[in-house]
Scaffold this motif. Sequence first.
Motif, mmCIF file in Angstrom:
data_model
loop_
_atom_site.group_PDB
_atom_site.id
_atom_site.type_symbol
_atom_site.label_atom_id
_atom_site.label_comp_id
_atom_site.label_asym_id
_atom_site.label_seq_id
_atom_site.Cartn_x
_atom_site.Cartn_y
_atom_site.Cartn_z
ATOM 1 N N ARG A 329 -3.668 71.575 57.112
ATOM 2 C CA ARG A 329 -2.847 70.416 57.415
ATOM 3 C C ARG A 329 -2.719 69.583 56.144
ATOM 4 N NH1 ARG A 329 -5.931 70.414 62.423
ATOM 5 N NH2 ARG A 329 -4.685 71.407 64.047
ATOM 6 N N SER A 330 -2.729 68.291 56.261
ATOM 7 C CA SER A 330 -2.395 67.493 55.082
ATOM 8 C C SER A 330 -3.584 66.830 54.396
ATOM 9 C CB SER A 330 -1.374 66.422 55.486
ATOM 10 O OG SER A 330 -1.885 65.682 56.571
ATOM 11 N N SER A 331 -4.793 67.253 54.744
ATOM 12 C CA SER A 331 -5.932 66.601 54.098
ATOM 13 C C SER A 331 -6.439 67.382 52.890
ATOM 14 C CB SER A 331 -7.070 66.419 55.117
ATOM 15 O OG SER A 331 -7.628 67.664 55.468
ATOM 16 N N THR A 332 -5.744 68.468 52.563
ATOM 17 C CA THR A 332 -6.149 69.228 51.381
ATOM 18 C C THR A 332 -4.942 69.495 50.484
ATOM 19 O OG1 THR A 332 -5.884 71.257 52.702
ATOM 20 C CG2 THR A 332 -8.119 70.420 52.417
ATOM 21 N N SER A 333 -5.190 69.481 49.199
ATOM 22 C CA SER A 333 -4.141 69.792 48.220
ATOM 23 C C SER A 333 -4.823 70.156 46.907
ATOM 24 C CB SER A 333 -3.225 68.582 48.014
ATOM 25 O OG SER A 333 -3.925 67.574 47.308
ATOM 26 N N ARG A 334 -4.031 70.496 45.903
ATOM 27 C CA ARG A 334 -4.601 70.759 44.587
ATOM 28 C C ARG A 334 -5.232 69.467 44.069
ATOM 29 N NH1 ARG A 334 -2.588 75.389 43.363
ATOM 30 N NH2 ARG A 334 -3.463 75.328 41.263
ATOM 31 N N PRO A 335 -6.267 69.577 43.273
ATOM 32 C CA PRO A 335 -6.835 68.345 42.682
ATOM 33 C C PRO A 335 -5.835 67.748 41.690
ATOM 34 C CG PRO A 335 -7.841 70.306 41.709
ATOM 35 C CD PRO A 335 -6.978 70.797 42.825
ATOM 36 N N ARG A 336 -5.816 66.414 41.576
ATOM 37 C CA ARG A 336 -4.895 65.839 40.589
ATOM 38 C C ARG A 336 -5.439 66.128 39.204
ATOM 39 N NH1 ARG A 336 -5.683 59.450 41.469
ATOM 40 N NH2 ARG A 336 -4.655 59.499 39.444
ATOM 41 N N PRO A 337 -4.556 66.483 38.294
ATOM 42 C CA PRO A 337 -4.955 66.888 36.953
ATOM 43 C C PRO A 337 -5.666 65.749 36.218
ATOM 44 C CG PRO A 337 -2.539 67.020 37.217
ATOM 45 C CD PRO A 337 -3.084 66.541 38.498
ATOM 46 N N ASP A 338 -5.243 64.527 36.505
ATOM 47 C CA ASP A 338 -5.783 63.372 35.762
ATOM 48 C C ASP A 338 -6.874 62.697 36.552
ATOM 49 O OD1 ASP A 338 -4.005 62.719 37.777
ATOM 50 O OD2 ASP A 338 -3.669 60.724 36.928
ATOM 51 N N ARG A 339 -7.695 63.462 37.223
ATOM 52 C CA ARG A 339 -8.621 62.840 38.148
ATOM 53 C C ARG A 339 -9.605 61.893 37.472
ATOM 54 N NH1 ARG A 339 -13.498 64.406 38.187
ATOM 55 N NH2 ARG A 339 -13.831 63.452 40.179
ATOM 56 N N GLU A 340 -9.719 62.016 36.188
ATOM 57 C CA GLU A 340 -10.635 61.119 35.482
ATOM 58 C C GLU A 340 -10.209 59.659 35.611
ATOM 59 O OE1 GLU A 340 -13.036 64.127 34.695
ATOM 60 O OE2 GLU A 340 -13.370 61.972 34.534
#
Lengths: 343, 343
Positions: A329-340
Amino acid sequence: MVGIDDVARRAGVSTATVSRALSGRGHVAAATRERVEEAAAELGYVVSASASSLATGRMRNIGVVVPFLNRWFYTSVLEGAQRRLMQYGYDLTLYNLSGSSNERSTVFEQFLLRQRVDAVIAVSLELSAEEVDSLHALGKPLVGVGGPIRGVPTVSIDDVGVTRLATEHLLSLGHTVIGHIGGDVDAEMSFHMPTNRRLGWEDALRDAGVEPRPELYFPAVFTMESGYVAAKQMLGDPRLRPTAVVVASDEMAIGVILAARDMGLDVPRDLSVVGIDDHELASFFGLTTVAQFPEQQGERAVELLMRELEQSRDDEPSNLQLPFELVVRSSTSRPRPDRESRG
Amino acid sequence: MVGIDDVARRAGVSTATVSRALSGRGHVAAATRERVEEAAAELGYVVSASASSLATGRMRNIGVVVPFLNRWFYTSVLEGAQRRLMQYGYDLTLYNLSGSSNERSTVFEQFLLRQRVDAVIAVSLELSAEEVDSLHALGKPLVGVGGPIRGVPTVSIDDVGVTRLATEHLLSLGHTVIGHIGGDVDAEMSFHMPTNRRLGWEDALRDAGVEPRPELYFPAVFTMESGYVAAKQMLGDPRLRPTAVVVASDEMAIGVILAARDMGLDVPRDLSVVGIDDHELASFFGLTTVAQFPEQQGERAVELLMRELEQSRDDEPSNLQLPFELVVRSSTSRPRPDRESRG
DNA sequence: CAGGCCGACGCAAGCGCTTCCAATCGCCGC
DNA sequence: GCGGCGATTGGAAGCGCTTGCGTCGGCCTG
């Protein structure tokens, strides 16, 4: 109260024939059977359960023991078991252990051992050897649902497998810093399950070449609130910074989503969350989860029991592993690249 | 299988005396009773339920019929009923109607009417006259929990009263534009309850000199999601602008809180929310609510039944109104003076 | 055509308790 | 000291059904 003799008299046959005609056992001419059935219907006759039980030794009644009632999993199992039992013409008598602790021994000593049930289904209960033995000594079949019980056929899911699948989903999205919020071994009645779910998380990580970090595991009890609290701890620790978390139940996972939201994090952009269960609230919260099907587990348990009760016990007690499946569903996605940039 | 004769032989008395000693009926010398009890314990004797039932005509088993299993209210009632029944030495056999619609008639015709239960408790069910009559014809007492059933003793809460209390709480805080999200009469099995709860809201408003506006009432089913949807509608309509809302259940109310949050409204600053139930999630969400105590309702139902079963039916079927109480948490407050700035 | 076999059905013996009734016995009041 | 009463216990009759055993025919083989 109309009895079998009334029917016999009305149909012009003996009580023996009535019994055979109505129960379908033994040979009865078709015409006779029809006449008996008619007579019974006209009189509104129903067999006396106690008389029948006394004569046959079978109660047509199954005891189901659950540790709690107010939890989605148990009521779902119950629902499935009840439905299937009814189809077999069996009753379900319910024993709930969530009261005082001595209720457990009362249930076993006073109720299950009294000749009121033909068999018992134990849901998510670790039975002691004595409990199992005393039941078997009375010739009462026993099947478990959930945690495995030694020497007892059990229907369950692969608890290692479910969290493994959940973790693999996150890994496949590109996450590597994946936390786990799971059951507290000490707090649960069924202590294998939390451990196995944790193992699935660890295994999947290792297989992907990521060494699981113990500090990324947080214990909790299986409630929304406890999941919330655990998430606050996990997400509040600046040394951890997980981009995703595998949670051992949907209710806890919803707590995690709520906690993230309260901390100003966006799910799934800042944190991916995956639960286990496919609880009825999961879709409302857009929760990605690994669905299990407790109603089906209840049904299967009944079928196992029926095979033991009605037929000869030809095959050895077989454990059943039931399917589970990933629901994205919508609670998972790729991690954001700029997670820092977070925090 | 050890029987009553084994005990009799071991204790050196007749089976009649064993029966009397163990059941406590009739006169038995203290010394004899002791000897019998010892013998029974040593042999691990337990009476055969079916034999005992056949002889006495009593099953010591109560049927409980519920419309659903996966709902807090029903499982709570069940829990209370079960606990109390166990204390009386009774079993609880469970009938769940949430399957196919013909399950209902199956339950009644095949199970309840078969001589398997001494009495039945119907939870939140509107029974037809025939259903009630056929049960009474068999001499089976019947009590209801939740919606009242005509001619049947019932334990319930004052459904008008609960929403009245909730509404009065909001009025006392200074709210005047108060919405109501309640059950959809058509969708519920127990159609009186939603109507009564709506009435309580209307009555309280009128008593305060505020004419209830029909457009401020939104129907929903009793789920979080449905509450969420209804709230979005209510809060999205610029003509309405309620400062507070009375919701007919906590689960719906939580949906309302979530909806408000998603619309950028602060609870309670922009919107006060009060639910009904004191569901286990209420405290987690800081929900102000009117607590009812379903476990207690289950217990009371059992007590009513026992009085009918064990004693003489001296008093007429009395309906029991159980208490409820306001639990103030953080979802209600005074309306903000500058509420016009909202939206 | 006869022997057997099998299907259809009735008889009656339980299944394991509870409880009515009768028998026994100790003790009280007169 | 005796009749009677109540406490105590045993005998035995069910409670309403199931089922092993037996009987009775009809039909199939040989």
